[in-house]
Motif scaffolding. Structure first.
Motif, PDB file in Angstrom:
ATOM      1  N   THR A 107     -47.919  99.952 -37.275  1.00  0.00           N
ATOM      2  CA  THR A 107     -49.128 100.295 -37.493  1.00  0.00           C
ATOM      3  C   THR A 107     -49.589 101.520 -37.797  1.00  0.00           C
ATOM      4  O   THR A 107     -49.032 102.550 -37.143  1.00  0.00           O
ATOM      5  N   LEU A 118     -50.865  98.171 -41.935  1.00  0.00           N
ATOM      6  CA  LEU A 118     -49.575  97.540 -41.474  1.00  0.00           C
ATOM      7  C   LEU A 118     -48.623  97.755 -42.237  1.00  0.00           C
ATOM      8  O   LEU A 118     -48.789  97.419 -43.528  1.00  0.00           O
ATOM      9  N   PRO A 137     -55.612 100.575 -36.098  1.00  0.00           N
ATOM     10  CA  PRO A 137     -54.624  99.419 -35.628  1.00  0.00           C
ATOM     11  C   PRO A 137     -53.494  99.881 -34.748  1.00  0.00           C
ATOM     12  O   PRO A 137     -52.990 100.834 -35.063  1.00  0.00           O
ATOM     13  N   ASN A 138     -53.387  99.226 -33.613  1.00  0.00           N
ATOM     14  CA  ASN A 138     -52.128  99.727 -32.748  1.00  0.00           C
ATOM     15  C   ASN A 138     -51.612  98.455 -32.094  1.00  0.00           C
ATOM     16  O   ASN A 138     -50.552  98.767 -31.312  1.00  0.00           O
ATOM     17  N   VAL A 140     -49.935  94.090 -32.982  1.00  0.00           N
ATOM     18  CA  VAL A 140     -50.062  92.842 -33.738  1.00  0.00           C
ATOM     19  C   VAL A 140     -49.711  91.690 -32.591  1.00  0.00           C
ATOM     20  O   VAL A 140     -48.835  91.782 -31.995  1.00  0.00           O
TER      21      VAL A 140
END
Length: 144
Positions: A107, A118, A137-138, A140
């Motif tokens: 990310t 991503l 985003p950090n 998934v």
């Protein structure tokens, strides 16, 4: 049967926020075996602002991946030392592994007011696809 531990070490600073290496400790990767004994510790050579984080393991349980010092590092669970260079020379905000394809997913958060990305990487660390997502985003998560 092993548990892998990724430690960030300790950073010490003076009053002007300069790193004091003599009072700092390096990060490490340790293996806790099924007898509850640490039987391997690999200390990182550098003491750096970029701490170690985002430890993931592949589905086969034999390859580790983690962020450290501006790159993504990988090593086999049978290795006893770090490689000389990262697998991916990019400072990723988060790291995950797709259990279906085995691809790494990094990310990227260029700032905290615009969309991040991503980035999908194949087993050799080559970027194969980028998808723009929301802000910062950090992580998934996968669901079957």
């Amino acid at each position: 049967g092993n548990i892998w531990i990724l430690g960030q070490g300790k950073l010490a600073f003076d009053a002007d926020f300069n790193l004091v290496e003599d009072e700092s400790t390096s990060g490490y990767l340790s293996r806790l075996n099924s007898s509850n004994t640490i039987d391997l510790t690999i200390e990182f050579k550098e003491i750096t602002f970029s701490t170690a984080d985002d430890l993931v393991i592949n589905e086969g349980g034999d390859q580790l991946y983690f962020n450290f010092n501006g790159g993504v590092w990988t090593l086999s669970t049978s290795d006893t030392s770090l490689p000389t260079a990262p697998m991916i020379s990019e400072n990723l905000y988060g790291l995950s592994l797709d259990p279906t394809t085995g691809n790494l997913i990094g990310t990227e958060a260029p700032d905290f007011s615009s969309g991040g990305n991503l980035i999908f990487y194949d087993a050799s660390g080559t970027a194969i696809k980028t998808v723009t997502v929301g802000i910062a985003p950090n992580g998934v998560v996968y669901k079957n």
